[in-house]
Design a protein around this motif. Structure first.
Motif, PDB file in Angstrom:
ATOM      1  N   ARG A 174      40.909  31.674  56.602  1.00 36.44           N
ATOM      2  CA  ARG A 174      41.408  32.607  57.646  1.00 36.44           C
ATOM      3  C   ARG A 174      40.294  33.253  56.554  1.00 36.44           C
ATOM      4  O   ARG A 174      39.443  34.434  57.126  1.00 36.44           O
ATOM      5  N   PHE A 175      40.254  33.771  55.698  1.00 34.64           N
ATOM      6  CA  PHE A 175      40.285  34.643  54.536  1.00 34.64           C
ATOM      7  C   PHE A 175      39.241  34.131  53.682  1.00 34.64           C
ATOM      8  O   PHE A 175      38.435  35.012  52.546  1.00 34.64           O
ATOM      9  N   GLY A 176      38.924  33.219  53.527  1.00 34.03           N
ATOM     10  CA  GLY A 176      37.765  32.580  52.255  1.00 34.03           C
ATOM     11  C   GLY A 176      38.121  32.263  50.928  1.00 34.03           C
ATOM     12  O   GLY A 176      37.816  32.491  50.263  1.00 34.03           O
ATOM     13  N   VAL A 177      39.214  32.172  50.946  1.00 36.09           N
ATOM     14  CA  VAL A 177      40.010  31.669  49.743  1.00 36.09           C
ATOM     15  C   VAL A 177      39.437  30.051  48.934  1.00 36.09           C
ATOM     16  O   VAL A 177      39.303  30.724  47.824  1.00 36.09           O
ATOM     17  N   LYS A 178      39.102  29.181  50.128  1.00 34.03           N
ATOM     18  CA  LYS A 178      38.006  28.287  49.321  1.00 34.03           C
ATOM     19  C   LYS A 178      36.646  28.559  49.180  1.00 34.03           C
ATOM     20  O   LYS A 178      36.524  28.685  51.124  1.00 34.03           O
ATOM     21  N   PRO A 179      36.123  28.040  48.496  1.00 30.59           N
ATOM     22  CA  PRO A 179      34.222  28.500  49.224  1.00 30.59           C
ATOM     23  C   PRO A 179      33.943  27.580  50.025  1.00 30.59           C
ATOM     24  O   PRO A 179      34.045  26.239  49.714  1.00 30.59           O
ATOM     25  N   LEU A 180      32.252  28.018  50.136  1.00 29.93           N
ATOM     26  CA  LEU A 180      32.063  27.146  50.743  1.00 29.93           C
ATOM     27  C   LEU A 180      30.121  27.364  51.119  1.00 29.93           C
ATOM     28  O   LEU A 180      29.863  28.711  51.959  1.00 29.93           O
ATOM     29  N   PHE A 181      29.820  26.530  50.232  1.00 31.02           N
ATOM     30  CA  PHE A 181      28.060  27.359  50.427  1.00 31.02           C
ATOM     31  C   PHE A 181      26.573  26.580  51.280  1.00 31.02           C
ATOM     32  O   PHE A 181      26.893  25.028  51.490  1.00 31.02           O
ATOM     33  N   TYR A 182      25.987  26.092  51.481  1.00 30.41           N
ATOM     34  CA  TYR A 182      24.918  24.800  52.542  1.00 30.41           C
ATOM     35  C   TYR A 182      23.142  26.188  52.368  1.00 30.41           C
ATOM     36  O   TYR A 182      23.329  26.874  52.048  1.00 30.41           O
ATOM     37  N   ALA A 183      23.052  24.346  52.525  1.00 36.40           N
ATOM     38  CA  ALA A 183      21.081  24.982  52.565  1.00 36.40           C
ATOM     39  C   ALA A 183      20.386  24.071  52.880  1.00 36.40           C
ATOM     40  O   ALA A 183      21.112  22.639  53.233  1.00 36.40           O
ATOM     41  N   PHE A 184      19.422  24.133  53.349  1.00 31.93           N
ATOM     42  CA  PHE A 184      19.335  23.081  54.786  1.00 31.93           C
ATOM     43  C   PHE A 184      17.113  23.054  53.493  1.00 31.93           C
ATOM     44  O   PHE A 184      16.271  23.716  53.399  1.00 31.93           O
ATOM     45  N   VAL A 185      16.640  21.419  53.472  1.00 28.21           N
ATOM     46  CA  VAL A 185      16.078  21.394  52.584  1.00 28.21           C
ATOM     47  C   VAL A 185      15.119  20.267  53.357  1.00 28.21           C
ATOM     48  O   VAL A 185      15.381  18.818  53.092  1.00 28.21           O
ATOM     49  N   ASP A 186      14.188  21.050  53.861  1.00 28.00           N
ATOM     50  CA  ASP A 186      13.240  19.956  54.831  1.00 28.00           C
ATOM     51  C   ASP A 186      14.146  19.280  55.885  1.00 28.00           C
ATOM     52  O   ASP A 186      14.406  19.759  56.672  1.00 28.00           O
TER      53      ASP A 186
END
Length: 579
Positions: free
Chosen positions: A102-114
């Motif tokens: 809910r509040f973003g205590v844990k992080p998460l990143f992403y990327a689209f590559v090809d």
């Protein structure tokens, strides 16, 4: 690995330390998860799911997530009380489901590559997949908005995005996008609260104690990062009170205090008062500046972000925990933003009460006490830059008449008032999201999990439902917390007004143990050729700091902010990847 997807996981084991808790974990030969975080109410959910026919082979919250997702689909998120970032792969539909708490205590990143979609808990895990590692075109904006970029999808690295808090989504690899859907908005959960303050206080204590109790569930040693301030002291006191419960961890008497002798950041005195009162042996860890210099490159690589202070003291205190076999820390983050721990927020009460001169005088006095300002000459008697009763009334009468012009703020302002609206902003959009990110990095760098009772969504919605009179009362910020805990804590802690942030004593360090390192840095060819800093201004500011005997904390912090982009460039952007 199935050809479509590869899931990887590095586990910090907290619940069910056996191999049954390993990840990635598969349930019913269909759902596979990689999960970072904790679901604190997993026991209650597991019992509910058992009644619906689900069977479990582990004692983990991870398996409960999978069963809950199979049973309730995306609606399972509303049942979770916890912090999380997870991905669930559906073997049958070939769909990847992602969610963040809910509040973003844990992080998460992403990327689209090809044709690939990559996600991770840290940006550095995505670096090897990028065609080129370079600073984001939004880097300067992020630098100028330190407390704002965490809640945007901007990151410091081009091509990497941040998954938003309170959302879930399904990955569409063909269209190279995630269909993001919001499942949580605190303002939609504002509730009726007891009309009497004493009842409000009792309800607050009930929720707070239960939030702590849920977060004491662990199969490892737990502890507390104690500052001596109201928030962390309240958490440790609650653990003492709850310790007789049979369902929670028994080894909780582990308080860790970072000390900075002969600096304004040292809180040893207050920490000792509490630990002696609770009869708890505390670990007092002196933060040595020399150690910080030796570890600066590694710590900034682990931190990978921009901030106003260095990560050294925080990582050091969690490393001390780990050396003492503590893997979980219950900390006090979130209380300042929920309950007005920062003195500046009080000025919004003045905006709501522009003709109550007695209240405004009290607010100014409280603000001075929070900031520990002794000399009247050091503070302007101001509200948003206006001095004196006449100007205040004139200014705020104009503000009141113009309120209808601020359409964007109408909903929150009408529902919560200007003061609570301001707290809502710093809790959800600026200060707190940045601190949550920071403390996740600090603690996980030492393989310690931080749990935050004040971030329990039940307590959050309750606090944002309270009127300002319950948060600021009789000259005290965080009034309802103080009154809820006054019979459990020493009065020196309960009624303490001065606030000291957990940071780095830059001024003392740069004028002392760090002096030569900083002088060598600004003389180096890499620094002089860096496009991330203005070398002339940095040199001028550094010389001023070193040569000014009365230099204060703010000058040291300003120095760090100026030089920090270069350190980020050197230790994060240009650091060679390990093979």
């Amino acid at each position: 690995e199935e050809g479509y997807i590869t899931l990887g996981h590095r586990r910090l084991a907290i619940l069910d330390l056996s191999d049954n808790g390993k990840q990635p974990m598969t349930y019913n030969n269909r759902w596979t998860i990689s999960f970072n975080g904790e679901i604190y109410n997993f026991i209650e959910l597991r019992n509910e799911l058992k009644q619906k026919g689900h069977r479990f082979t582990s004692n983990t919250d991870t398996e409960v997530i999978l069963a809950a997702y199979e049973e309730w689909g995306v609606n399972c998120l509303k049942k979770f009380n916890g912090m999380w970032a997870f991905a669930i792969w559906d073997k049958e539909t070939k769909k990847l489901f992602l969610s963040r708490d809910r509040f973003g205590v844990k992080p998460l990143f992403y990327a689209f590559v090809d044709d690939f979609f990559i996600f991770a808990s840290e940006m550095k895990a995505i670096f090897p997949f990028l065609k080129e590692r370079k600073a984001s075109e939004k880097f300067q904006w992020c630098l100028e908005h330190i407390y704002e970029y965490e809640t945007s999808d901007y990151t410091l690295i081009e091509g990497i995005k941040r998954f938003p808090a309170g959302h879930y989504g399904f990955v569409d690899t063909e269209k190279k996008k995630i269909n993001l859907i919001s499942y949580w908005n605190t303002i939609e959960h504002i509730q009726e609260v007891p009309s009497e303050y004493e009842e409000q206080s009792n309800k607050f204590r009930e929720l707070f104690f239960d939030a702590c109790k849920l977060r004491m569930r662990a199969d490892v040693k737990i502890g507390t990062a104690l500052s001596g301030g109201l928030d962390s002291s309240s958490v440790l006191t609650a653990l003492k009170y709850l310790s007789k419960d049979e369902t929670i961890a028994k080894d909780w008497q582990n308080a860790f205090v970072a000390i900075f002798p002969n600096t304004d950041l040292d809180e040893t005195y207050y920490a000792k008062i509490l630990t002696e009162k609770l009869n708890i042996k505390a670990f007092f860890q002196k933060i040595e500046p020399e150690n910080g210099i030796n570890q600066l490159d590694e710590y900034l690589w682990l931190f990978e972000e921009l901030y106003l202070t260095s990560p050294i003291p925080m990582i050091e205190i969690y490393k001390t925990m780990k050396k003492n076999n503590v893997s979980v820390s219950l900390d006090g983050h979130g209380a300042d933003e929920l309950l007005s721990g920062y003195g500046n927020s009080l000025f919004y009460i003045a905006k709501e009460n522009p003709f109550n001169y007695k209240l405004i005088q009290e607010i100014i006095k409280t603000h001075k006490e929070c900031k520990n300002i002794q000399d009247n000459k050091k503070i302007k008697y101001f509200i948003d830059g206006f001095e004196g009763r006449k100007n205040i009334i004139k200014h705020y009468l104009k503000e009141i008449l113009n309120l209808n012009a601020h359409k964007k703020e109408d909903l929150k302002s009408r529902k919560m008032g200007l003061f609570n609206t301001y707290l809502y902003e710093i809790f959800h959009k600026t200060i707190l999201p940045t601190l949550l990110r920071n403390y996740d990095r600090y603690s996980m760098a030492a393989s310690v999990e931080v749990r935050m009772p004040f971030m329990d969504y039940r307590l959050v919605t309750y606090c944002f439902s309270l009127p300002w009179q319950s948060k600021y009362r009789n000259g005290f910020t965080k009034a309802i917390l103080r009154d809820a805990m006054k019979n459990y804590m020493p009065p020196e802690i309960t009624w303490r007004k001065s606030k000291i942030g957990f940071g780095t004593p830059f001024t003392e360090w740069i004028r002392g143990a760090w002096k030569q390192y900083f002088l060598d840095t600004i003389a180096s060819t890499d620094f002089l050729n860096s496009s991330f800093v203005n070398s002339k201004i940095v040199k001028q500011k550094l010389e001023n700091l070193i040569n000014t005997p009365q230099a204060n904390f703010q000058l040291g912090q300003e120095m760090w902010k100026l030089i920090m982009p270069y350190f980020w460039e050197k230790f994060v952007l240009k650091r060679p990847l390990q093979k």
